[in-house]
Design a protein around this motif. Structure first.
Motif, PDB file in Angstrom:
ATOM      1  N   UNK A   1      81.391  59.846 -28.535  1.00  0.00           N
ATOM      2  CA  UNK A   1      80.873  60.351 -27.259  1.00  0.00           C
ATOM      3  C   UNK A   1      81.556  61.677 -26.886  1.00  0.00           C
ATOM      4  N   UNK A   2      80.774  62.672 -26.418  1.00  0.00           N
ATOM      5  CA  UNK A   2      81.346  63.987 -26.096  1.00  0.00           C
ATOM      6  C   UNK A   2      81.995  64.053 -24.710  1.00  0.00           C
ATOM      7  N   UNK A   3      82.859  65.046 -24.552  1.00  0.00           N
ATOM      8  CA  UNK A   3      83.320  65.461 -23.225  1.00  0.00           C
ATOM      9  C   UNK A   3      82.327  66.546 -22.809  1.00  0.00           C
ATOM     10  N   UNK A   4      81.335  66.167 -22.009  1.00  0.00           N
ATOM     11  CA  UNK A   4      80.190  67.040 -21.707  1.00  0.00           C
ATOM     12  C   UNK A   4      80.457  68.041 -20.582  1.00  0.00           C
TER      13      UNK A   4
ATOM     14  N   UNK B   1      83.753  70.131 -18.984  1.00  0.00           N
ATOM     15  CA  UNK B   1      85.176  70.438 -19.076  1.00  0.00           C
ATOM     16  C   UNK B   1      85.431  71.717 -18.271  1.00  0.00           C
ATOM     17  N   UNK B   2      86.136  71.561 -17.155  1.00  0.00           N
ATOM     18  CA  UNK B   2      86.384  72.673 -16.239  1.00  0.00           C
ATOM     19  C   UNK B   2      87.879  72.994 -16.245  1.00  0.00           C
ATOM     20  N   UNK B   3      88.276  74.158 -16.789  1.00  0.00           N
ATOM     21  CA  UNK B   3      89.699  74.513 -16.851  1.00  0.00           C
ATOM     22  C   UNK B   3      90.349  74.445 -15.466  1.00  0.00           C
ATOM     23  N   UNK B   4      91.564  73.906 -15.427  1.00  0.00           N
ATOM     24  CA  UNK B   4      92.292  73.789 -14.171  1.00  0.00           C
ATOM     25  C   UNK B   4      91.835  72.630 -13.306  1.00  0.00           C
ATOM     26  N   UNK B   5      90.791  71.908 -13.747  1.00  0.00           N
ATOM     27  CA  UNK B   5      90.288  70.786 -12.951  1.00  0.00           C
ATOM     28  C   UNK B   5      90.277  69.500 -13.772  1.00  0.00           C
ATOM     29  N   UNK B   6      89.249  69.316 -14.634  1.00  0.00           N
ATOM     30  CA  UNK B   6      89.163  68.051 -15.358  1.00  0.00           C
ATOM     31  C   UNK B   6      88.225  68.147 -16.544  1.00  0.00           C
ATOM     32  N   UNK B   7      88.348  67.137 -17.444  1.00  0.00           N
ATOM     33  CA  UNK B   7      87.455  66.936 -18.586  1.00  0.00           C
ATOM     34  C   UNK B   7      86.739  65.613 -18.371  1.00  0.00           C
ATOM     35  N   UNK B   8      85.400  65.649 -18.403  1.00  0.00           N
ATOM     36  CA  UNK B   8      84.601  64.447 -18.148  1.00  0.00           C
ATOM     37  C   UNK B   8      83.844  64.035 -19.389  1.00  0.00           C
ATOM     38  N   UNK B   9      83.890  62.733 -19.676  1.00  0.00           N
ATOM     39  CA  UNK B   9      83.180  62.160 -20.807  1.00  0.00           C
ATOM     40  C   UNK B   9      82.713  60.752 -20.475  1.00  0.00           C
ATOM     41  N   UNK B  10      82.280  60.039 -21.506  1.00  0.00           N
ATOM     42  CA  UNK B  10      81.865  58.653 -21.316  1.00  0.00           C
ATOM     43  C   UNK B  10      80.367  58.456 -21.218  1.00  0.00           C
ATOM     44  N   UNK B  11      79.590  59.529 -21.427  1.00  0.00           N
ATOM     45  CA  UNK B  11      78.131  59.448 -21.410  1.00  0.00           C
ATOM     46  C   UNK B  11      77.630  59.669 -22.837  1.00  0.00           C
ATOM     47  N   UNK B  12      77.082  58.624 -23.482  1.00  0.00           N
ATOM     48  CA  UNK B  12      76.639  58.778 -24.867  1.00  0.00           C
ATOM     49  C   UNK B  12      75.507  59.791 -25.028  1.00  0.00           C
ATOM     50  N   UNK B  13      74.759  60.087 -23.972  1.00  0.00           N
ATOM     51  CA  UNK B  13      73.674  61.070 -24.074  1.00  0.00           C
ATOM     52  C   UNK B  13      74.214  62.495 -24.023  1.00  0.00           C
ATOM     53  N   UNK B  14      75.448  62.663 -23.499  1.00  0.00           N
ATOM     54  CA  UNK B  14      76.038  63.983 -23.375  1.00  0.00           C
ATOM     55  C   UNK B  14      75.436  64.816 -22.255  1.00  0.00           C
TER      56      UNK B  14
ATOM     57  N   UNK C   1      79.405  73.278 -27.502  1.00  0.00           N
ATOM     58  CA  UNK C   1      79.809  72.551 -28.700  1.00  0.00           C
ATOM     59  C   UNK C   1      80.980  71.648 -28.306  1.00  0.00           C
ATOM     60  N   UNK C   2      80.681  70.493 -27.684  1.00  0.00           N
ATOM     61  CA  UNK C   2      81.726  69.697 -27.044  1.00  0.00           C
ATOM     62  C   UNK C   2      82.697  69.009 -28.000  1.00  0.00           C
ATOM     63  N   UNK C   3      83.924  68.832 -27.498  1.00  0.00           N
ATOM     64  CA  UNK C   3      84.873  67.967 -28.168  1.00  0.00           C
ATOM     65  C   UNK C   3      84.431  66.523 -27.971  1.00  0.00           C
ATOM     66  N   UNK C   4      84.828  65.664 -28.885  1.00  0.00           N
ATOM     67  CA  UNK C   4      84.370  64.268 -28.842  1.00  0.00           C
ATOM     68  C   UNK C   4      85.530  63.282 -28.945  1.00  0.00           C
ATOM     69  N   UNK C   5      85.222  62.069 -28.466  1.00  0.00           N
ATOM     70  CA  UNK C   5      86.096  60.915 -28.702  1.00  0.00           C
ATOM     71  C   UNK C   5      85.664  60.383 -30.069  1.00  0.00           C
ATOM     72  N   UNK C   6      86.517  60.513 -31.068  1.00  0.00           N
ATOM     73  CA  UNK C   6      86.162  60.001 -32.393  1.00  0.00           C
ATOM     74  C   UNK C   6      86.284  58.479 -32.418  1.00  0.00           C
TER      75      UNK C   6
END
Length: 149
Positions: free
Chosen positions: A43-46, A48-61, A139-144
């Motif tokens: 699942x991707x981190x769809x 990602x806002x620098x200085x704030x947070x990285x959000x993921x957990x949505x399989x659709x991205x 081109x998101x980073x992912x949880x492998x």
């Protein structure tokens, strides 16, 4: 109940998160259940806002998806949203958290008592820092792999 969640990220390493069932037992149970099912794997981190947070957990991205399980009742606490805090994403409805979560890069105290904190990064925050940025991320980073232990 499990003590940690380890996320192996595509940015090159493991992020070890101390789970906080003392703050949010229902949310920790949900995250653990989904991790054990392999829900978060790939699942991707769809968002990602620098200085704030990285959000993921949505399989659709897309930021609009989640698991097939029912949404969770909010478990808000006074736990501060600081660097490494893991908290649940939701809609404007406080009881709409499902599978999406975010990891804070810096202090985001304006989120306190409005989002459910379920964990704290113990190690590997540099791998979260290395995630590609954007809203959405091109081109998101992912949880492998996500493993509870």
């Amino acid at each position: 109940m499990a003590d940690t969640l380890t996320l192996t990220l595509s940015t090159g390493g493991d992020v070890v998160i101390k789970l906080r069932p003392d703050l949010a037992p229902g949310h920790v149970e949900r995250i653990s259940e989904l991790a054990k099912q392999g829900f978060y794997d790939g699942v991707p981190f769809h968002r990602v806002i620098p200085g704030f947070m990285a959000q993921g957990g949505d399989p659709t991205g897309s930021g609009m998806g989640g698991s097939e399980l029912p949404d969770l009742k909010a478990e808000f606490s006074a736990e501060p949203h600081t660097r490494g805090t893991c908290s649940m994403a939701r809609t404007s409805n406080p009881d709409s958290a499902n599978s999406q979560f975010f990891i804070c890069f810096d202090d985001a105290r304006f989120l306190d008592r409005q989002y459910t904190v379920w964990g704290q990064v113990e190690s590997g925050m540099e791998h979260v820092d290395a995630l590609p940025t954007g809203e959405p991320v091109a081109n998101p980073g992912r949880i492998e792999k996500a493993v509870v232990a």
